[in-house]
Design an enzyme around this catalytic site. Structure first.
Site, PDB file in Angstrom:
ATOM      1  N   ASP A  62     -15.700  11.997   1.509  1.00 37.60           N
ATOM      2  CA  ASP A  62     -15.132  11.593   2.798  1.00 37.60           C
ATOM      3  C   ASP A  62     -15.361  12.698   3.814  1.00 37.60           C
ATOM      4  OD1 ASP A  62     -14.104   9.329   1.602  1.00 37.60           O
ATOM      5  OD2 ASP A  62     -12.005   9.863   1.896  1.00 37.60           O
ATOM      6  N   LYS A 119     -15.661   2.609   6.457  1.00 36.34           N
ATOM      7  CA  LYS A 119     -14.639   1.685   5.958  1.00 36.34           C
ATOM      8  C   LYS A 119     -14.259   0.620   6.972  1.00 36.34           C
ATOM      9  CE  LYS A 119     -12.156   5.113   3.189  1.00 36.34           C
ATOM     10  NZ  LYS A 119     -12.650   4.723   1.889  1.00 36.34           N
ATOM     11  N   GLY A 191      -5.348   9.959  -1.382  1.00 39.24           N
ATOM     12  CA  GLY A 191      -4.542  10.853  -0.557  1.00 39.24           C
ATOM     13  C   GLY A 191      -3.436  11.563  -1.310  1.00 39.24           C
TER      14      GLY A 191
HETATM   15  O1  LIG Z   1     -11.308   5.117  -0.185  1.00 44.36           O
HETATM   16  C1  LIG Z   1     -12.062   5.895  -0.662  1.00 44.36           C
HETATM   17  C2  LIG Z   1     -13.229   5.483  -1.400  1.00 44.36           C
HETATM   18  O2  LIG Z   1     -13.646   4.358  -0.834  1.00 44.36           O
HETATM   19  C3  LIG Z   1     -11.843   7.318  -0.525  1.00 44.36           C
HETATM   20  O3  LIG Z   1     -13.025   7.953  -0.314  1.00 44.36           O
HETATM   21  C4  LIG Z   1     -11.182   7.841  -1.733  1.00 44.36           C
HETATM   22  O4  LIG Z   1     -10.320   6.933  -2.305  1.00 44.36           O
HETATM   23  C5  LIG Z   1     -10.572   9.111  -1.340  1.00 44.36           C
HETATM   24  O5  LIG Z   1      -9.355   9.319  -1.959  1.00 44.36           O
HETATM   25  P1  LIG Z   1      -8.847  10.793  -2.011  1.00 44.36           P
HETATM   26  O6  LIG Z   1      -8.584  11.218  -0.608  1.00 44.36           O
HETATM   27  O7  LIG Z   1      -7.608  10.698  -2.821  1.00 44.36           O
HETATM   28  O8  LIG Z   1      -9.920  11.575  -2.682  1.00 44.36           O
END
Ligand SMILES: O=C(CO)[C@H](O)[C@H](O)COP(=O)(O)O
Length: 332
Positions: A62, A119, A191
């Site tokens: 991300d 997304k 998260g």
């Molecule tokens: O939605 C997502 C994947 O599509 C996010 O990239 C993922 O779930 C991130 O979660 P985290 O912040 O707990 O690593």
């Protein structure tokens, strides 16, 4: 795009069984799709799910701006997920989380050579039309954003761009594939920096696949009813002994060891969001997680890459007090 006509997925898949520990090797960074340049070669389910195969053995990170995207690419990410706030911030700040500003996504697209995902809210097919028009490489119909429709997911067959969707169990994964998802990620609990839900969801998928793989046809009909899965996709999954599309883990992965754990459980790769850019040294941690996925069966390398990474993100326990509730429950 008006409501697209559904087509039955022509499943093309690898035959390697899942859930027994894999030894995937790192992919070289996959080329971007022709989608970006306005090409029209995408569209069949086989092409879309085949594109996702190129990401196997990789880490999708991300990122919220071009600078983070460059850090991710330099660290060896196989793709980036462009979004305005990482899940930990969405959870902390609350409010309605929507598709990101197209301008921000375009800046990320221009900053890197690896594929860019973005997304949309569950059921928000207009956000998906916009992302397709921008030329992102994959769309994530994600429970991390606030759902736009609490009953319907997007009919993904009508889009040229491939979709990734989340799932907590085999039935949910096969329902998403029947709607056209070309790539599944187990949901975990985004998260939180807590891997427990990612483990729970991946174990659920793999154990249901193992059960299905020894069933006869009559038993499979009953099992399909029980888990609310399309029979033909369940039958194909049982034959392949794995999901018929690529299956990454997501949600709560925060350390190299977490990433290796998900790979040893049998996942094809991992998504990491909050765990990298909410840590003390994002570039170092990002590189370490990529190494951990590549060498997930080698404890010596895992120990080396886990050293001296600085502070990990502060995690959250998953209980009734979890701020923002369980994102994984969105969509079904
Ligand atoms: O939605 C997502 C994947 O599509 C996010 O990239 C993922 O779930 C991130 O979660 P985290 O912040 O707990 O690593």
């Amino acid at each position: 795009m008006s409501t697209p006509a559904p087509t039955t997925p022509t499943i093309q898949a690898t035959s390697a069984p899942q859930g027994a520990g894999t030894s995937s090797t790192p992919t070289t960074a996959p080329a971007r799709s022709s989608q970006r340049e306005g090409g029209n070669s995408l569209g069949t389910f086989g092409v879309k799910s085949g594109l996702a195969q190129m990401l196997k053995g990789g880490v999708i990170m991300d990122v919220i701006n071009a600078e983070q995207a460059r850090i991710a690419e330099e660290a060896g990410a196989c793709a980036v997920m462009a979004l305005e706030r990482v899940p930990a911030d969405i959870r902390a700040e609350g409010g309605v989380a929507r598709m990101s500003d197209p301008q921000m996504i375009k800046e990320i697209v221009d900053a890197v050579t690896i594929p860019v995902m973005a997304k949309v809210r569950i059921g928000h097919f207009v956000e998906a039309q916009i992302l397709q028009a921008i030329g992102v490489d994959y769309i994530d119909e994600s429970e991390v954003l606030t759902p736009a429709d609490d009953e319907h997911h997007i009919n993904k067959h009508g889009f040229k761009v491939p979709f990734v969707c989340g799932a907590r169990d085999l039935g949910e994964a096969l329902r998403r594939i029947s709607e056209g998802a070309a790539f599944i990620r187990t949901k975990g609990e985004a998260g939180t920096g807590n891997v427990v839900e990612a483990v729970r969801h991946s174990r659920a998928v793999f154990s249901q696949i193992r059960r299905a793989s020894v069933m006869n046809e009559e038993e499979l009909y009953l099992f399909a009813k029980e888990i609310q899965a399309p029979f033909h996709l369940l039958k194909e999954t049982a034959r392949l002994k794995r999901l018929p599309v690529v299956n990454f883990a997501a949600g709560g992965i925060a350390t190299p060891a977490d990433a290796a754990l998900m790979m040893q459980l049998g996942c094809d790769g991992v998504f990491v969001g909050s765990g990298i850019f909410h840590s003390g040294d994002p570039a170092k941690r990002a590189r370490a997680i990529v190494q951990a996925v590549t060498h997930h069966n080698n404890p010596k390398i895992l120990s080396e890459v886990s050293e001296d990474l600085g502070a990990a993100m502060v995690g959250l326990t998953i209980d009734g007090n979890l701020k923002g509730g369980l994102m994984a429950k969105r969509g079904h």
